[in-house]
Design a protein around this motif. Structure first.
Motif, mmCIF file in Angstrom:
data_model
loop_
_atom_site.group_PDB
_atom_site.id
_atom_site.type_symbol
_atom_site.label_atom_id
_atom_site.label_comp_id
_atom_site.label_asym_id
_atom_site.label_seq_id
_atom_site.Cartn_x
_atom_site.Cartn_y
_atom_site.Cartn_z
ATOM 1 N N UNK B 169 0.836 -1.203 0.000
ATOM 2 C CA UNK B 169 0.000 0.000 0.000
ATOM 3 C C UNK B 169 0.868 1.249 0.000
ATOM 4 N N UNK B 170 0.211 2.371 -0.295
ATOM 5 C CA UNK B 170 0.915 3.657 -0.404
ATOM 6 C C UNK B 170 0.141 4.641 0.461
ATOM 7 N N UNK B 171 0.815 5.598 1.083
ATOM 8 C CA UNK B 171 0.108 6.616 1.874
ATOM 9 C C UNK B 171 -0.868 7.372 0.977
ATOM 10 N N UNK B 172 -1.998 7.819 1.564
ATOM 11 C CA UNK B 172 -2.994 8.548 0.788
ATOM 12 C C UNK B 172 -2.493 9.929 0.400
ATOM 13 N N UNK B 173 -2.893 10.369 -0.795
ATOM 14 C CA UNK B 173 -2.660 11.749 -1.212
ATOM 15 C C UNK B 173 -3.925 12.539 -0.971
ATOM 16 N N UNK B 174 -3.817 13.802 -0.686
ATOM 17 C CA UNK B 174 -4.992 14.645 -0.523
ATOM 18 C C UNK B 174 -4.618 15.947 0.134
ATOM 19 N N UNK B 175 -5.641 16.673 0.574
ATOM 20 C CA UNK B 175 -5.402 17.962 1.211
ATOM 21 C C UNK B 175 -4.768 17.760 2.576
ATOM 22 N N UNK B 176 -3.819 18.631 2.959
ATOM 23 C CA UNK B 176 -3.322 18.645 4.331
ATOM 24 C C UNK B 176 -4.490 19.026 5.241
ATOM 25 N N UNK B 177 -4.490 18.493 6.473
ATOM 26 C CA UNK B 177 -5.555 18.863 7.404
ATOM 27 C C UNK B 177 -5.438 20.346 7.725
ATOM 28 N N UNK B 178 -6.550 21.073 7.587
ATOM 29 C CA UNK B 178 -6.536 22.512 7.853
ATOM 30 C C UNK B 178 -6.208 23.348 6.630
ATOM 31 N N UNK B 179 -5.963 22.669 5.479
ATOM 32 C CA UNK B 179 -5.518 23.414 4.288
ATOM 33 C C UNK B 179 -6.688 24.068 3.561
ATOM 34 N N UNK B 180 -6.429 25.224 2.944
ATOM 35 C CA UNK B 180 -7.396 25.907 2.091
ATOM 36 C C UNK B 180 -7.370 25.277 0.712
ATOM 37 N N UNK B 181 -8.559 25.070 0.141
ATOM 38 C CA UNK B 181 -8.622 24.458 -1.185
ATOM 39 C C UNK B 181 -7.941 25.342 -2.232
ATOM 40 N N UNK B 182 -8.121 26.670 -2.115
ATOM 41 C CA UNK B 182 -7.542 27.529 -3.159
ATOM 42 C C UNK B 182 -6.029 27.661 -3.061
ATOM 43 N N UNK B 183 -5.422 27.104 -2.019
ATOM 44 C CA UNK B 183 -3.954 27.084 -1.951
ATOM 45 C C UNK B 183 -3.386 25.747 -2.441
ATOM 46 N N UNK B 184 -4.242 24.746 -2.585
ATOM 47 C CA UNK B 184 -3.768 23.419 -2.992
ATOM 48 C C UNK B 184 -3.421 23.434 -4.479
ATOM 49 N N UNK B 185 -2.345 22.752 -4.857
ATOM 50 C CA UNK B 185 -2.008 22.687 -6.278
ATOM 51 C C UNK B 185 -2.948 21.713 -6.985
ATOM 52 N N UNK B 186 -2.971 21.787 -8.315
ATOM 53 C CA UNK B 186 -3.948 21.013 -9.090
ATOM 54 C C UNK B 186 -3.802 19.513 -8.889
ATOM 55 N N UNK B 187 -2.550 19.049 -8.817
ATOM 56 C CA UNK B 187 -2.312 17.611 -8.692
ATOM 57 C C UNK B 187 -2.846 17.089 -7.354
ATOM 58 N N UNK B 188 -2.604 17.868 -6.289
ATOM 59 C CA UNK B 188 -3.089 17.480 -4.963
ATOM 60 C C UNK B 188 -4.613 17.453 -4.948
ATOM 61 N N UNK B 189 -5.211 18.461 -5.567
ATOM 62 C CA UNK B 189 -6.662 18.564 -5.611
ATOM 63 C C UNK B 189 -7.250 17.385 -6.388
ATOM 64 N N UNK B 190 -6.585 17.048 -7.501
ATOM 65 C CA UNK B 190 -7.028 15.909 -8.302
ATOM 66 C C UNK B 190 -6.990 14.631 -7.473
ATOM 67 N N UNK B 191 -5.882 14.444 -6.727
ATOM 68 C CA UNK B 191 -5.731 13.248 -5.895
ATOM 69 C C UNK B 191 -6.778 13.240 -4.773
ATOM 70 N N UNK B 192 -7.106 14.429 -4.263
ATOM 71 C CA UNK B 192 -8.081 14.527 -3.169
ATOM 72 C C UNK B 192 -9.476 14.148 -3.663
ATOM 73 N N UNK B 193 -9.793 14.572 -4.893
ATOM 74 C CA UNK B 193 -11.102 14.240 -5.472
ATOM 75 C C UNK B 193 -11.152 12.742 -5.768
ATOM 76 N N UNK B 194 -10.078 12.266 -6.403
ATOM 77 C CA UNK B 194 -9.998 10.850 -6.778
ATOM 78 C C UNK B 194 -10.142 9.947 -5.552
ATOM 79 N N UNK B 195 -9.513 10.339 -4.444
ATOM 80 C CA UNK B 195 -9.510 9.485 -3.252
ATOM 81 C C UNK B 195 -10.599 9.854 -2.260
#
Lengths: 199, 199
Positions: B169-195
């Motif tokens: 297994x691999x650690x999950x990708x996604x938003x950091x806890x407490x993070x603002x969505x508009x500061x997240x980069x596109x790849x992180x946001x994509x991974x957050x939606x996907x997961x």
């Protein structure tokens, strides 16, 4: 789980250095373990040697192995000018310029009411003693940093020294060589216009 | 004018540390001279002790004073899971979380074709030996960094280990806890939606 004791100790030591926080200290400590053994031994020796062999020159306050320091000893230097700096390392910068051939005086700090640093906390009294003892000195160049504290210290020194008939000067303010005008802050630009020179 | 020899040596040593250039090294060296003598002595001792007393655990590659390390020795830990990290210090981060109770394996690097780091340059073969010797292991969690090299290393390990019937297994990708969505980069946001998970 804690760090292994030797790492924890090393992290503590790294954290005592300025600008190094817990994360950087941990990174440096782990890196140290992966370093070449000789490099680590040399590092430890250099720390001990620097602390043991370096002292402040009793005349100018510069960091030196011998007292007085090489600059104070050097009678071929212009004895009529003393350039006042905040820290020993500023002397190195000045000497790299290769255009100043006078003497130095290191304050080891600046006046700072906020941090509670008064005239008696920095190396001012020994500068006055130097000026009293030696009537060869014609000019004191105050080369403190261009910060508020640096400016205040320069003004303070000027008021103290001028009455003795010694010229007190300050480094010029203006644009850095090669700098873009639109990147300069307003205060720097104002000083650059004020101090303009004929060409 | 050069730096006094003891300072020059200390600057050289500081410059061997990662992320420390000539200017910072000079600043640290001058600061060292102004430090308390005991602090400098302790610093030197800590350097020597860390290099002398710490070794890599022969089982997991963790930095340790005793071999095998405390984690590998601790039979109360979950022996069925191995979490693979790039560096020893990542283990400290994981242990601070207090939610993982399995074993670890330290790679001491990642695969990087650009830097010429291949599978034989990092601690992979000992991981395979561990898995062969010990059929208790049911899952390998790859916790390499979320960089391109970290991802590539995770993929490589997965292909190597999965055929043996061990879950990778691999650690999950996604938003950091407490993070603002508009500061997240596109790849992180994509991974957050996907997961995304059901709530």
């Amino acid at each position: 789980m804690q760090y292994p004791e030797p790492i924890a100790q090393l992290i503590d030591s790294y954290m005592k250095l300025p600008g190094i926080g817990a994360k950087t200290a941990a990174r440096l400590a782990f890196y140290t373990v992966s370093m070449d053994g000789d490099d680590v031994t040399n590092f430890a020796k250099a720390l001990i040697a620097a602390k043991r062999d370096l002292h402040y020159c009793s005349i100018c306050g510069n960091l030196t192995e011998e007292d007085p320091c090489l600059i104070c000893k050097d009678k071929s230097r212009d004895q009529s000018t003393i350039l006042v700096v905040e820290e020993s390392k500023d002397i190195i910068s000045m000497e790299k310029m290769k255009e100043y051939h006078g003497l130095y005086h290191v304050l080891h700090g600046v006046l700072s009411p906020i941090e509670g640093t008064g005239p008696e906390d920095i190396n001012i009294s020994s500068l006055l003693t130097r000026l009293q003892k030696n009537d060869e000195v014609k000019e004191v160049i105050v080369a403190t940093n261009a910060s508020t504290e640096g400016e205040a210290t320069a003004m303070y020194l000027s008021r103290l020294i001028k009455p003795a008939g010694i010229k007190v000067t300050r480094l010029a303010h203006g644009l850095s060589v090669g700098a873009d005008i639109d990147y300069a802050d307003e205060m720097t630009l104002y000083k650059a216009v004020e101090g303009r020179t004929e060409i």
